[in-house]
Design a protein around this motif. Structure first.
Motif, PDB file in Angstrom:
ATOM      1  N   VAL A 646      19.036 -11.652  58.363  1.00  0.00           N
ATOM      2  CA  VAL A 646      18.271 -12.674  59.078  1.00  0.00           C
ATOM      3  C   VAL A 646      17.464 -13.487  58.073  1.00  0.00           C
ATOM      4  O   VAL A 646      17.154 -13.030  56.975  1.00  0.00           O
ATOM      5  N   GLY A 647      17.155 -14.728  58.491  1.00  0.00           N
ATOM      6  CA  GLY A 647      16.321 -15.579  57.651  1.00  0.00           C
ATOM      7  C   GLY A 647      17.073 -16.696  56.964  1.00  0.00           C
ATOM      8  O   GLY A 647      16.444 -17.566  56.343  1.00  0.00           O
ATOM      9  N   TRP A 648      18.392 -16.698  57.032  1.00  0.00           N
ATOM     10  CA  TRP A 648      19.187 -17.770  56.419  1.00  0.00           C
ATOM     11  C   TRP A 648      20.051 -18.451  57.482  1.00  0.00           C
ATOM     12  O   TRP A 648      19.762 -19.553  57.889  1.00  0.00           O
ATOM     13  N   THR A 649      21.108 -17.808  57.913  1.00  0.00           N
ATOM     14  CA  THR A 649      21.965 -18.392  58.949  1.00  0.00           C
ATOM     15  C   THR A 649      21.350 -18.110  60.312  1.00  0.00           C
ATOM     16  O   THR A 649      21.127 -16.945  60.665  1.00  0.00           O
ATOM     17  N   PRO A 650      21.061 -19.145  61.123  1.00  0.00           N
ATOM     18  CA  PRO A 650      20.467 -18.903  62.453  1.00  0.00           C
ATOM     19  C   PRO A 650      21.393 -18.064  63.328  1.00  0.00           C
ATOM     20  O   PRO A 650      22.601 -17.984  63.107  1.00  0.00           O
ATOM     21  N   GLY A 651      20.788 -17.438  64.342  1.00  0.00           N
ATOM     22  CA  GLY A 651      21.561 -16.734  65.348  1.00  0.00           C
ATOM     23  C   GLY A 651      21.843 -15.278  65.072  1.00  0.00           C
ATOM     24  O   GLY A 651      22.506 -14.610  65.874  1.00  0.00           O
ATOM     25  N   GLN A 652      21.344 -14.737  63.965  1.00  0.00           N
ATOM     26  CA  GLN A 652      21.678 -13.367  63.591  1.00  0.00           C
ATOM     27  C   GLN A 652      20.568 -12.399  64.013  1.00  0.00           C
ATOM     28  O   GLN A 652      19.412 -12.769  64.165  1.00  0.00           O
ATOM     29  N   VAL A 653      20.944 -11.130  64.176  1.00  0.00           N
ATOM     30  CA  VAL A 653      20.023 -10.065  64.564  1.00  0.00           C
ATOM     31  C   VAL A 653      19.925  -9.066  63.410  1.00  0.00           C
ATOM     32  O   VAL A 653      20.938  -8.717  62.782  1.00  0.00           O
ATOM     33  N   LEU A 654      18.722  -8.607  63.137  1.00  0.00           N
ATOM     34  CA  LEU A 654      18.470  -7.689  62.032  1.00  0.00           C
ATOM     35  C   LEU A 654      19.383  -6.461  62.114  1.00  0.00           C
ATOM     36  O   LEU A 654      19.425  -5.765  63.130  1.00  0.00           O
ATOM     37  N   GLY A 655      20.108  -6.202  61.041  1.00  0.00           N
ATOM     38  CA  GLY A 655      21.010  -5.060  61.012  1.00  0.00           C
ATOM     39  C   GLY A 655      22.305  -5.285  61.752  1.00  0.00           C
ATOM     40  O   GLY A 655      23.218  -4.468  61.649  1.00  0.00           O
ATOM     41  N   GLY A 656      22.399  -6.377  62.517  1.00  0.00           N
ATOM     42  CA  GLY A 656      23.636  -6.695  63.222  1.00  0.00           C
ATOM     43  C   GLY A 656      23.510  -6.555  64.728  1.00  0.00           C
ATOM     44  O   GLY A 656      23.136  -5.491  65.237  1.00  0.00           O
ATOM     45  N   ARG A 657      23.812  -7.633  65.446  1.00  0.00           N
ATOM     46  CA  ARG A 657      23.882  -7.569  66.913  1.00  0.00           C
ATOM     47  C   ARG A 657      25.022  -6.630  67.311  1.00  0.00           C
ATOM     48  O   ARG A 657      26.093  -6.627  66.726  1.00  0.00           O
ATOM     49  N   TRP A 658      24.783  -5.805  68.325  1.00  0.00           N
ATOM     50  CA  TRP A 658      25.810  -4.890  68.793  1.00  0.00           C
ATOM     51  C   TRP A 658      26.917  -5.665  69.508  1.00  0.00           C
ATOM     52  O   TRP A 658      26.655  -6.452  70.420  1.00  0.00           O
ATOM     53  N   LYS A 659      28.167  -5.430  69.109  1.00  0.00           N
ATOM     54  CA  LYS A 659      29.314  -5.953  69.846  1.00  0.00           C
ATOM     55  C   LYS A 659      29.647  -4.992  71.002  1.00  0.00           C
ATOM     56  O   LYS A 659      29.175  -3.842  71.023  1.00  0.00           O
ATOM     57  N   PRO A 660      30.476  -5.428  71.944  1.00  0.00           N
ATOM     58  CA  PRO A 660      30.834  -4.529  73.056  1.00  0.00           C
ATOM     59  C   PRO A 660      31.347  -3.166  72.609  1.00  0.00           C
ATOM     60  O   PRO A 660      31.025  -2.141  73.225  1.00  0.00           O
ATOM     61  N   LEU A 661      32.150  -3.118  71.533  1.00  0.00           N
ATOM     62  CA  LEU A 661      32.662  -1.834  71.066  1.00  0.00           C
ATOM     63  C   LEU A 661      31.547  -0.856  70.762  1.00  0.00           C
ATOM     64  O   LEU A 661      31.647   0.334  71.090  1.00  0.00           O
ATOM     65  N   HIS A 662      30.480  -1.328  70.136  1.00  0.00           N
ATOM     66  CA  HIS A 662      29.407  -0.403  69.748  1.00  0.00           C
ATOM     67  C   HIS A 662      28.756   0.216  70.988  1.00  0.00           C
ATOM     68  O   HIS A 662      28.366   1.392  70.964  1.00  0.00           O
ATOM     69  N   TYR A 663      28.646  -0.566  72.046  1.00  0.00           N
ATOM     70  CA  TYR A 663      28.108  -0.011  73.285  1.00  0.00           C
ATOM     71  C   TYR A 663      29.032   1.045  73.878  1.00  0.00           C
ATOM     72  O   TYR A 663      28.564   2.043  74.451  1.00  0.00           O
ATOM     73  N   LEU A 664      30.353   0.867  73.752  1.00  0.00           N
ATOM     74  CA  LEU A 664      31.280   1.881  74.253  1.00  0.00           C
ATOM     75  C   LEU A 664      31.233   3.144  73.416  1.00  0.00           C
ATOM     76  O   LEU A 664      31.371   4.257  73.941  1.00  0.00           O
ATOM     77  N   LEU A 665      31.030   3.007  72.098  1.00  0.00           N
ATOM     78  CA  LEU A 665      30.854   4.188  71.258  1.00  0.00           C
ATOM     79  C   LEU A 665      29.651   4.992  71.724  1.00  0.00           C
ATOM     80  O   LEU A 665      29.688   6.223  71.780  1.00  0.00           O
ATOM     81  N   LYS A 666      28.586   4.298  72.081  1.00  0.00           N
ATOM     82  CA  LYS A 666      27.367   4.957  72.545  1.00  0.00           C
ATOM     83  C   LYS A 666      27.568   5.634  73.893  1.00  0.00           C
ATOM     84  O   LYS A 666      27.156   6.783  74.094  1.00  0.00           O
ATOM     85  N   SER A 667      28.202   4.948  74.824  1.00  0.00           N
ATOM     86  CA  SER A 667      28.262   5.458  76.195  1.00  0.00           C
ATOM     87  C   SER A 667      29.263   6.588  76.369  1.00  0.00           C
ATOM     88  O   SER A 667      29.056   7.463  77.200  1.00  0.00           O
ATOM     89  N   SER A 668      30.356   6.585  75.574  1.00  0.00           N
ATOM     90  CA  SER A 668      31.353   7.638  75.798  1.00  0.00           C
ATOM     91  C   SER A 668      32.164   8.002  74.561  1.00  0.00           C
ATOM     92  O   SER A 668      32.345   9.180  74.269  1.00  0.00           O
TER      93      SER A 668
END
Length: 857
Positions: A646-668
């Motif tokens: 973060v701090g250079w290219t707009p639109g980014q989240v610190l450490g990386g915005r979670w994509k849908p796959l990451h949420y599926l890894l978490k849930s199951s």
């Protein structure tokens, strides 16, 4: 000089500013202490530089990005009481040097048009600290403090019990530098209860380089064991050592690690292995404190191609996001860099295991070992720097190099000379060693290392679902469309034998290429290029890249404008067509079409790997590492987390915005306990955690036509401690409903206390072949921090019809409690938001948006 963001459009392709000019960096040093000698330290310099002091050439040259350089500023080099000028001039070619192999090119990063010898280049400069260390003439400097613990018995095969084990011996080695010889007392102590400083011992410290080793005995009642996340706690202890008035401190944890490649449940094999000196061919299982572990995680690439942008907070947040996604292992990939301290410190704190490559890869001759003294110093420095971290559980020579030749005789021999406390491995992947390690543990034996010449298949890379169907710098197969098989319904083999006593495989790489969200990618493109085909004619991408023919050189055809999407790694045509139908318009541009395309791409990746991982959880695999965890730039790649700088290219989240796959890894997918059903009404529930579980599985059918939910089967299981504890069952009504295009399914696993252990949606058909309601009206209401909740904001959701794969997105710093879920009418759904550093509630409210399948069907 104003330099535009290099990730915008095709800015990075113009390398003249970086590679046709000679850059220098300078600063002034005020030398106040005339009685001290100065040790000038460069923690990290990339791409070849020389050093001047007060305008005078020193002869000091830095050509290894991974090596810490330090030189003594002797008498006459600095002028006391005056400003002294220090200059670093990037005037040395690095053809024979060492730098990050993925610099300026890989199949998930920007591919540059600039080269150093045969290799792509992208950036150079001072990427770590530079400092002057004042060293009194009568004292040495501590260059490294290495703290390594050793278990006081044979490594266990059953979980150790707190306070009732053999304890540890802690070796503390101080690597010193002194301007002149001196007599100095040395001592050490730890912070566990009952430990006192070791009696000071006075030793003669010679001028120049030297070392001294101190030993502390650590009885088991005085410490608690360090465990991987999910298996126990992570107590850390400080160890301090003194040489005269100079001291250094390290934070350590006590644990054992064994890399078991044979069947250590078989007494006959254990007896035979004790007299041998190589790896087995049974599989790969890691035992931590005696407990066999099911390792679930990902491969980590560098967080940025411009290393000067690295930040401690981004690396720390990335590790926490991995843990929150139910990962317990990350591999530091060998084509990148040795990472900042914050990565390893956070891994220690949260229990994230680290499978660590040396920085070698086989793309070109520049990134393979040559056996030089500078390379040896690089390896020695980094092993000394990092080996006190309990999170690092195995050293590995390289990425996909085979591990023969210099990888064994030079690279891993140098590693083993510095660290006997953890297993070593020839390559990722590899079949292991024929000699030089202890078969029962994988620890170095002290004998020469030799690599097995035959393939045993115990560690595997792939399969990889590479994007294709549109000309781009990365495409596989090239210049044709190969729509991926969605593997629905999942094939389940109820004859699989699971358990460490059976042959097994460690899957250290597999994945599917993917783009990132509109929020991440749109700021890197002009609005007329908002589309996965870029809004421009196809590029010509038929020529192989000079450094790797698998990559392609793309150029505009005739008078056409360059297509920026041809340069953003793999296309996503195959995934979108495979899951959402061949009729999807991928030539469309604009905000709505681009959002649709990117949503479909990311959901397609999530569904692709969902089928893959659910099959793997049914197989006898004790390592599941997706390729890859993160993205190196705000565009396409293979990650489950987006670009996290973060701090250079707009639109980014610190450490990386979670994509849908990451949420599926978490849930199951990466939950200790999960259940699913597949073809032929076959189902399973598996426990890969370290504790026994009583579980209840509930399978339900959801009607897409009338939004009703019907329980169709339930299964109660008493699962012993994992890994590999599995029960198979059948669900006849699931099988009867499989042909329906109007039904999706849910799987929920609850523990004996009623808490949810995992849950997910089961598809028998691709979204293109389901009757997804396209007119569902989903409403959102944000509740702020005044409410009594663990989250700063929550989102209340409601719908009048079933909404499938609801995905929430925002520009605010943080992640959602859950995502990519099914929303049912009449069911209350409140989703919390987990804040990251610099979370802003107003930004959250203003930028929150929602997508679901029906919007785009």
């Amino acid at each position: 000089m104003c330099i535009r963001d290099r990730y915008y459009e095709l800015v990075w392709k113009n390398s003249s500013l970086w590679h046709q000019l000679e850059w220098s960096f300078s600063t002034d040093i005020d030398l106040a202490h005339t009685e001290q000698y100065g040790l000038l330290v460069f923690d990290g310099v990339k791409m070849g530089a020389s050093v001047r002091v007060n305008g005078n050439a020193t002869g000091w040259v830095m050509t290894d990005q991974f090596l810490r350089y330090n030189w003594s500023l002797g008498a006459g080099m600095l002028v006391p009481g005056e400003r002294n000028r220090l200059e670093v001039i990037f005037d040395h070619p690095t053809v024979d040097g060492r730098w990050m192999a993925c610099t300026g090119g890989w199949d998930w990063g920007p591919i540059s048009d600039s080269f150093e010898g045969p290799d792509h280049s992208f950036s150079y400069g001072i990427w770590k600290s530079v400092y002057l260390l004042g060293v009194p003439a009568s004292q040495p400097a501590i260059k490294h403090m290495v703290a390594q613990s050793f278990y006081n018995a044979d490594l266990p095969r059953v979980p150790l019990q707190e306070g009732h084990h053999a304890g540890f011996t802690l070796n503390i080695t101080l690597h010193l530098w002194a301007e002149a010889s001196s007599l100095s007392p040395v001592s050490a102590r730890g912070t566990w209860p009952g430990d006192w400083p070791s009696p000071p011992t006075t030793i003669q410290i010679p001028a120049g380089e030297s070392s001294v080793t101190l030993t502390l005995t650590v009885p088991s009642p005085r410490i608690s064991l360090w465990w991987p996340v999910g298996a126990g706690s992570q107590p850390m202890y400080e160890v301090q050592a003194w040489v005269g008035d100079v001291s250094a401190t390290r934070r350590i944890g006590f644990r054992t690690v064994a890399m078991v490649t044979g069947n250590d449940t078989d007494t006959a094999w254990r007896d035979q292995a004790g007299s041998q000196g190589g790896s087995g061919d049974h599989g790969i299982v890691f035992r931590v404190n005696g407990a066999a572990m099911m390792l679930r995680g990902a491969n980590m690439i560098p967080m940025d191609n411009m290393e000067g942008r690295y930040s401690p907070s981004a690396h720390a947040q990335l590790v926490r996001s991995a843990v929150d996604g139910n990962m317990n292992v990350l591999r530091v990939w060998g084509g990148g860099v040795f990472l900042p301290d914050a990565f390893y410190d956070t891994a220690d704190e949260v229990g994230m295991l680290v499978y660590h490559d040396m920085m070698y890869s086989t793309t070109t001759q520049s990134h393979i070992p040559h056996g030089s003294e500078q390379e040896r110093q690089e390896i020695v420095h980094n092993v000394r720097r990092l080996s006190h971290h309990p999170s690092i559980f195995v050293w590995n020579a390289c990425n996909e190099c085979g591990g023969q030749g210099l990888y064994a005789s030079f690279v891993m021999t140098a590693v083993a000379e510095q660290d006997w406390s953890r297993p070593i491995w020839p390559s990722c992947p590899s079949s292991g060693w024929s000699a030089g390690i202890q078969p029962l543990t994988g620890l170095p034996s002290g004998l020469p290392l030799h690599t097995l010449s035959k393939s045993t298949g115990i560690e595997a890379h792939g399969p990889y679902f590479n994007g294709n169907g549109w000309p781009a710098v990365n495409q596989a197969p090239a210049n044709k469309l190969l729509v991926r098989d969605p593997h629905l319904p999942v094939q389940i083999d109820n004859g699989t034998l699971r358990g460490v006593q059976f042959r097994n495989v460690f899957g250290s790489e597999f994945g599917a290429s993917v783009f990132s969200s509109f929020e991440s990618m749109a700021p890197t493109l002009a609005s007329q290029h908002w589309g996965v085909h870029g809004g421009e004619p196809k590029a010509n991408c038929s020529t192989g890249d000079p450094s790797n023919s698998f990559w392609k050189v793309c150029s505009a055809v005739g008078e056409n404008s360059p297509n920026p999407m041809a340069q953003r790694n793999y296309p996503c045509d195959d995934l979108i067509y495979g899951y959402f139908g061949i009729g999807q318009d991928l030539d469309a541009t604009g905000e709505f079409p681009f959002k649709r395309q990117l949503y479909q791409c990311m959901v397609g990746q999530a569904l692709s790997l969902k089928s893959d991982i659910e099959q793997r959880r049914n197989m006898n695999q004790f390592g599941l590492l997706t390729w890859q965890l993160n993205e190196i730039w705000p565009t396409g790649g293979w990650g489950s987390l987006e670009y996290g700088t973060v701090g250079w290219t707009p639109g980014q989240v610190l450490g990386g915005r979670w994509k849908p796959l990451h949420y599926l890894l978490k849930s199951s997918l990466y939950a200790d306990v999960m259940a699913t059903c597949g073809a032929g009404a076959a189902c399973y529930v598996v426990n890969d955690g370290v504790k026994a579980v009583d579980a209840v599985v509930e399978i339900s059918a959801i009607s897409l036509r009338n939004s009703s939910t019907k329980p169709i089967c339930s299964h109660t299981a008493q699962l012993p401690a994992g890994p590999g504890a599995i029960e198979y069952f059948t669900c006849p009504e699931f099988g009867a409903l499989l042909p329906s295009k109007e039904i999706i399914f849910s799987s929920v696993v609850r523990g004996n206390s009623g808490g949810t252990l995992s849950e997910h949606t089961i598809l028998a058909h691709t979204p293109a072949n389901l009757t997804i309601p396209s007119d569902a009206r989903v409403e959102m209401e944000v509740t702020g921090s005044a409410a009594a909740t663990e989250f700063p904001v929550t989102v209340a959701l409601s719908t009048d019809k079933v909404a499938v794969f609801v995905v929430l997105t925002t520009l605010a710093q943080g992640r959602f409690q859950e995502n990519m879920f099914v929303l049912l009418p009449g069911v209350s759904k409140v989703v919390g938001f987990v804040p990251f550093e610099k979370f802003d509630e107003q930004e959250f409210r203003q930028t929150l948006r929602l997508e679901h399948l029906g919007m785009y069907m």
